[in-house]
Design a protein around this motif. Structure first.
Motif, PDB file in Angstrom:
ATOM      1  N   VAL A   1     -13.576   2.686   3.452  1.00  0.00           N
ATOM      2  CA  VAL A   1     -12.586   1.554   3.180  1.00  0.00           C
ATOM      3  C   VAL A   1     -12.488   0.673   4.510  1.00  0.00           C
ATOM      4  CG1 VAL A   1     -10.166   1.094   2.582  1.00  0.00           C
ATOM      5  CG2 VAL A   1     -11.143   3.032   1.583  1.00  0.00           C
ATOM      6  N   SER A   2     -12.903  -0.564   4.338  1.00  0.00           N
ATOM      7  CA  SER A   2     -12.897  -1.262   5.785  1.00  0.00           C
ATOM      8  C   SER A   2     -11.683  -1.355   6.684  1.00  0.00           C
ATOM      9  CB  SER A   2     -13.599  -2.585   5.311  1.00  0.00           C
ATOM     10  OG  SER A   2     -12.693  -3.321   4.850  1.00  0.00           O
ATOM     11  N   LYS A   3     -11.940  -1.915   7.737  1.00  0.00           N
ATOM     12  CA  LYS A   3     -10.845  -1.935   8.807  1.00  0.00           C
ATOM     13  C   LYS A   3     -10.026  -3.155   8.307  1.00  0.00           C
ATOM     14  CE  LYS A   3     -13.058  -0.570  12.775  1.00  0.00           C
ATOM     15  NZ  LYS A   3     -13.425  -0.921  14.301  1.00  0.00           N
ATOM     16  N   ILE A   4      -8.651  -3.096   8.394  1.00  0.00           N
ATOM     17  CA  ILE A   4      -7.918  -4.283   8.112  1.00  0.00           C
ATOM     18  C   ILE A   4      -7.262  -4.899   9.390  1.00  0.00           C
ATOM     19  CG2 ILE A   4      -6.960  -3.121   6.013  1.00  0.00           C
ATOM     20  CD1 ILE A   4      -4.487  -2.216   7.596  1.00  0.00           C
ATOM     21  N   ARG A   5      -6.796  -6.518   9.301  1.00  0.00           N
ATOM     22  CA  ARG A   5      -6.464  -7.033  10.429  1.00  0.00           C
ATOM     23  C   ARG A   5      -5.253  -6.580  10.822  1.00  0.00           C
ATOM     24  NH1 ARG A   5      -7.342 -11.930  13.099  1.00  0.00           N
ATOM     25  NH2 ARG A   5      -9.011 -12.560  11.223  1.00  0.00           N
ATOM     26  N   ASP A   6      -3.998  -6.561  10.020  1.00  0.00           N
ATOM     27  CA  ASP A   6      -2.679  -6.079  10.286  1.00  0.00           C
ATOM     28  C   ASP A   6      -2.030  -5.350   9.193  1.00  0.00           C
ATOM     29  OD1 ASP A   6      -2.016  -8.148  12.820  1.00  0.00           O
ATOM     30  OD2 ASP A   6      -2.800  -9.353  11.365  1.00  0.00           O
ATOM     31  N   GLY A   7      -1.446  -4.420   9.602  1.00  0.00           N
ATOM     32  CA  GLY A   7      -0.745  -3.569   8.487  1.00  0.00           C
ATOM     33  C   GLY A   7      -0.763  -2.102   9.131  1.00  0.00           C
ATOM     34  N   THR A   8      -0.930  -1.204   8.032  1.00  0.00           N
ATOM     35  CA  THR A   8      -0.529   0.340   8.155  1.00  0.00           C
ATOM     36  C   THR A   8      -1.578   1.104   7.378  1.00  0.00           C
ATOM     37  OG1 THR A   8       1.845   0.018   8.039  1.00  0.00           O
ATOM     38  CG2 THR A   8       1.046   1.999   7.924  1.00  0.00           C
TER      39      THR A   8
ATOM     40  N   LEU B   1       6.749  10.874   3.121  1.00  0.00           N
ATOM     41  CA  LEU B   1       5.217  11.530   3.029  1.00  0.00           C
ATOM     42  C   LEU B   1       5.148  12.889   3.417  1.00  0.00           C
ATOM     43  CD1 LEU B   1       3.338   8.310   3.819  1.00  0.00           C
ATOM     44  CD2 LEU B   1       4.107   9.041   1.577  1.00  0.00           C
ATOM     45  N   SER B   2       5.941  13.278   4.076  1.00  0.00           N
ATOM     46  CA  SER B   2       5.945  14.854   4.592  1.00  0.00           C
ATOM     47  C   SER B   2       5.921  15.781   3.647  1.00  0.00           C
ATOM     48  CB  SER B   2       6.841  15.081   5.798  1.00  0.00           C
ATOM     49  OG  SER B   2       8.251  15.119   5.193  1.00  0.00           O
ATOM     50  N   LEU B   3       6.511  15.462   2.479  1.00  0.00           N
ATOM     51  CA  LEU B   3       6.817  16.094   1.113  1.00  0.00           C
ATOM     52  C   LEU B   3       5.380  16.444   0.668  1.00  0.00           C
ATOM     53  CD1 LEU B   3       9.743  14.452  -0.494  1.00  0.00           C
ATOM     54  CD2 LEU B   3       9.699  16.651   0.629  1.00  0.00           C
ATOM     55  N   ILE B   4       4.517  15.632   0.678  1.00  0.00           N
ATOM     56  CA  ILE B   4       3.256  15.795  -0.023  1.00  0.00           C
ATOM     57  C   ILE B   4       1.999  15.580   0.852  1.00  0.00           C
ATOM     58  CG2 ILE B   4       4.017  15.085  -2.282  1.00  0.00           C
ATOM     59  CD1 ILE B   4       2.393  12.301  -1.718  1.00  0.00           C
ATOM     60  N   ALA B   5       2.064  15.143   2.011  1.00  0.00           N
ATOM     61  CA  ALA B   5       0.913  14.987   2.970  1.00  0.00           C
ATOM     62  C   ALA B   5       1.447  15.069   4.503  1.00  0.00           C
ATOM     63  CB  ALA B   5       0.483  13.434   2.803  1.00  0.00           C
ATOM     64  N   PRO B   6       1.585  16.333   4.776  1.00  0.00           N
ATOM     65  CA  PRO B   6       2.438  16.684   5.975  1.00  0.00           C
ATOM     66  C   PRO B   6       1.465  16.482   7.066  1.00  0.00           C
ATOM     67  CG  PRO B   6       1.960  18.737   4.673  1.00  0.00           C
ATOM     68  CD  PRO B   6       1.744  17.578   3.781  1.00  0.00           C
ATOM     69  N   GLU B   7       0.033  16.352   6.971  1.00  0.00           N
ATOM     70  CA  GLU B   7      -0.879  16.297   8.216  1.00  0.00           C
ATOM     71  C   GLU B   7      -1.031  14.719   8.307  1.00  0.00           C
ATOM     72  OE1 GLU B   7      -1.500  18.818   9.822  1.00  0.00           O
ATOM     73  OE2 GLU B   7      -0.383  20.093   8.640  1.00  0.00           O
ATOM     74  N   ALA B   8      -0.442  13.857   7.512  1.00  0.00           N
ATOM     75  CA  ALA B   8      -1.078  12.630   7.698  1.00  0.00           C
ATOM     76  C   ALA B   8      -0.462  11.707   9.167  1.00  0.00           C
ATOM     77  CB  ALA B   8      -0.165  11.524   6.406  1.00  0.00           C
ATOM     78  N   THR B   9      -1.423  10.961   9.229  1.00  0.00           N
ATOM     79  CA  THR B   9      -1.170  10.124  10.599  1.00  0.00           C
ATOM     80  C   THR B   9      -1.027   8.760  10.249  1.00  0.00           C
ATOM     81  OG1 THR B   9      -3.620   9.859  10.916  1.00  0.00           O
ATOM     82  CG2 THR B   9      -2.620  11.654  11.936  1.00  0.00           C
ATOM     83  N   ILE B  10      -0.009   8.011  10.970  1.00  0.00           N
ATOM     84  CA  ILE B  10       0.220   6.552  10.728  1.00  0.00           C
ATOM     85  C   ILE B  10      -0.335   5.661  11.696  1.00  0.00           C
ATOM     86  CG2 ILE B  10       2.000   5.226   9.777  1.00  0.00           C
ATOM     87  CD1 ILE B  10       1.707   7.628   8.196  1.00  0.00           C
ATOM     88  N   ASN B  11      -1.124   4.946  11.439  1.00  0.00           N
ATOM     89  CA  ASN B  11      -1.641   3.732  12.353  1.00  0.00           C
ATOM     90  C   ASN B  11      -1.279   2.556  12.164  1.00  0.00           C
ATOM     91  OD1 ASN B  11      -2.945   6.010  13.965  1.00  0.00           O
ATOM     92  ND2 ASN B  11      -4.793   5.504  12.923  1.00  0.00           N
ATOM     93  N   ILE B  12      -0.195   1.913  12.883  1.00  0.00           N
ATOM     94  CA  ILE B  12       0.068   0.441  12.712  1.00  0.00           C
ATOM     95  C   ILE B  12      -0.846  -0.450  13.440  1.00  0.00           C
ATOM     96  CG2 ILE B  12       1.893  -1.365  13.156  1.00  0.00           C
ATOM     97  CD1 ILE B  12       2.944   0.925  11.360  1.00  0.00           C
ATOM     98  N   ILE B  13      -1.530  -1.212  12.670  1.00  0.00           N
ATOM     99  CA  ILE B  13      -2.577  -2.224  12.981  1.00  0.00           C
ATOM    100  C   ILE B  13      -2.182  -3.649  13.341  1.00  0.00           C
ATOM    101  CG2 ILE B  13      -5.072  -2.932  12.692  1.00  0.00           C
ATOM    102  CD1 ILE B  13      -4.789   0.291  12.683  1.00  0.00           C
ATOM    103  N   ARG B  14      -2.608  -3.983  14.477  1.00  0.00           N
ATOM    104  CA  ARG B  14      -2.465  -5.429  14.974  1.00  0.00           C
ATOM    105  C   ARG B  14      -3.682  -5.963  15.250  1.00  0.00           C
ATOM    106  NH1 ARG B  14       3.211  -3.577  17.676  1.00  0.00           N
ATOM    107  NH2 ARG B  14       4.428  -2.944  15.670  1.00  0.00           N
ATOM    108  N   ASP B  15      -4.086  -7.035  14.653  1.00  0.00           N
ATOM    109  CA  ASP B  15      -5.169  -7.865  15.232  1.00  0.00           C
ATOM    110  C   ASP B  15      -6.547  -6.938  15.196  1.00  0.00           C
ATOM    111  OD1 ASP B  15      -6.871 -10.137  15.580  1.00  0.00           O
ATOM    112  OD2 ASP B  15      -6.340 -10.033  17.462  1.00  0.00           O
ATOM    113  N   PHE B  16      -6.462  -5.891  14.227  1.00  0.00           N
ATOM    114  CA  PHE B  16      -7.623  -5.183  14.048  1.00  0.00           C
ATOM    115  C   PHE B  16      -7.636  -3.626  15.057  1.00  0.00           C
ATOM    116  CE2 PHE B  16      -9.947  -8.899  12.336  1.00  0.00           C
ATOM    117  CZ  PHE B  16     -10.402  -8.452  11.162  1.00  0.00           C
ATOM    118  N   GLU B  17      -6.716  -3.755  15.830  1.00  0.00           N
ATOM    119  CA  GLU B  17      -6.406  -2.831  17.014  1.00  0.00           C
ATOM    120  C   GLU B  17      -5.270  -1.960  16.548  1.00  0.00           C
ATOM    121  OE1 GLU B  17      -8.410  -2.194  19.299  1.00  0.00           O
ATOM    122  OE2 GLU B  17      -9.647  -3.865  19.239  1.00  0.00           O
TER     123      GLU B  17
END
Lengths: 161, 161
Positions: free
Chosen positions: A8-15, A74-90
Motif C-alpha cells: 500500500v503506497s505512501k500517503i501525504r497526510d494522515g495516519t 484498538l488495543s482490544l484487537i490489535a495490541p501490537e499496532a503502531t500509529i504513525n501520524i504523517i505530515r507531508d510524506f514524513e
C-alpha cells in the motif's frame, strides 16, 4: 524496504496504523467507524508479509490524524499496532496503542436482556480485564478472542482512562 | 499512471477488481466472503481519485482467480467494475461484471417472516429487477440503493443465469 515492495503506497497526510494483527484490518475500520461512505481515502493491506511478525495488516487513512483515545480502543484487537501520524510524506509522530481501562460505545453486549440492548438511551460500557472485557451493567464477560465479533459496526466510540 | 502514483501496488498473481463504485469496497469483500480470516493477501483502496469516474474503489486479491459467476454478483453493487486476472504481473484476462438474473445465498431477506429467516435449510434466492431484487419466496423487494445493507456477511454464494 523499497517503495516498489510496499503493498500500500505512501500517503501525504494522515495516519498509518501498522503492525495490526493479521486479519483484523476490517475490525480496525469498524472500530474507527470508517466504511468508505464518508468519502475518506483509505488503503488497506491484509495478510502482508512482515519481517517483524510474520504476517500483518496495515491501514492508512488519508487526511485524518487519529487521536490517542481513538487508537487506544484498538488495543482490544490489535495490541501490537503502531500509529504513525504523517505530515507531508514524513512521520511526524510515532505512537503505540495503550491498554484502556474502559470502553464506551464500541462493543455490543451479548446479553440480550442487558439494559444496553433494550432500546433505552444507554451507551454500552465495558471494563477491560486481562483476558477480556466485562459489561458495566450486567457483568457479562466477552473473552479476548470473541471481542471482534461484538464490535458495533454502526458507530465509533471513545475510551476513558 | 506511474507505479509511484498507484495507491495499492501491483500483484504477481490473482484478481484486480477495478472501477468499483466509490465506498463499496467493503461490500465487495463481504459478497466474495473475504474478511481476512482466511489468510488471503488482499489490498484495498477506497475513494481513490480516478480519471474515468472521479473517485473509485479498488480491490486486489492475491493468489486467487475469481470466476465469472463469482464476479457477476458484484453487478448488484458495482455495475461498472472491471475484472483483471493477473498472472506474473501481467493482465492475462480482462472482463466486466455482467448483470445476473438470480442471486442465491448472498442476500438476507428483510422480511422476518420469510421462510429463509425461519431456521429452515432454505437458501435465499432473489430475482434481479431493473431497480432492485425480489425475494423468490415472499416477493419482498429490496431497492437497488438498499441492497448493500442486506448482504449476508457470513458467507459467499453463487449466481445463476
Amino acid at each position: 524496504m523499497t517503495d516498489k515492495e510496499l503493498r500500500v503506497s505512501k500517503i501525504r497526510d494522515g495516519t498509518v496504523i501498522d503492525h495490526v494483527t493479521a486479519g483484523q484490518a476490517l475490525n480496525v475500520l469498524a472500530i474507527l467507524g470508517i466504511d468508505g461512505s464518508g468519502g475518506e481515502s483509505v488503503s488497506i493491506g491484509m495478510n502482508v508479509p512482515s519481517d517483524k511478525v510474520g504476517y500483518k495488516d496495515v491501514v492508512k487513512v488519508e487526511g485524518r490524524e487519529l487521536s490517542q483515545s481513538e487508537v487506544d480502543v484498538l488495543s482490544l484487537i490489535a495490541p501490537e499496532a503502531t500509529i504513525n501520524i504523517i505530515r507531508d510524506f514524513e512521520v511526524a509522530e510515532k505512537n503505540r496503542v495503550e491498554q484502556t481501562d474502559t470502553v464506551r460505545g464500541i462493543l455490543v453486549c451479548p446479553n440480550h436482556n442487558c439494559i444496553t440492548n433494550a432500546d433505552e438511551p444507554v451507551r454500552t460500557e465495558f471494563e477491560v480485564l486481562g483476558d477480556g472485557v466485562r459489561c458495566a451493567y450486567c457483568d457479562t464477560i466477552i473473552r479476548e478472542g470473541d471481542v471482534a465479533e461484538h464490535i458495533d459496526a454502526r458507530g465509533s466510540g471513545e475510551t476513558a482512562l
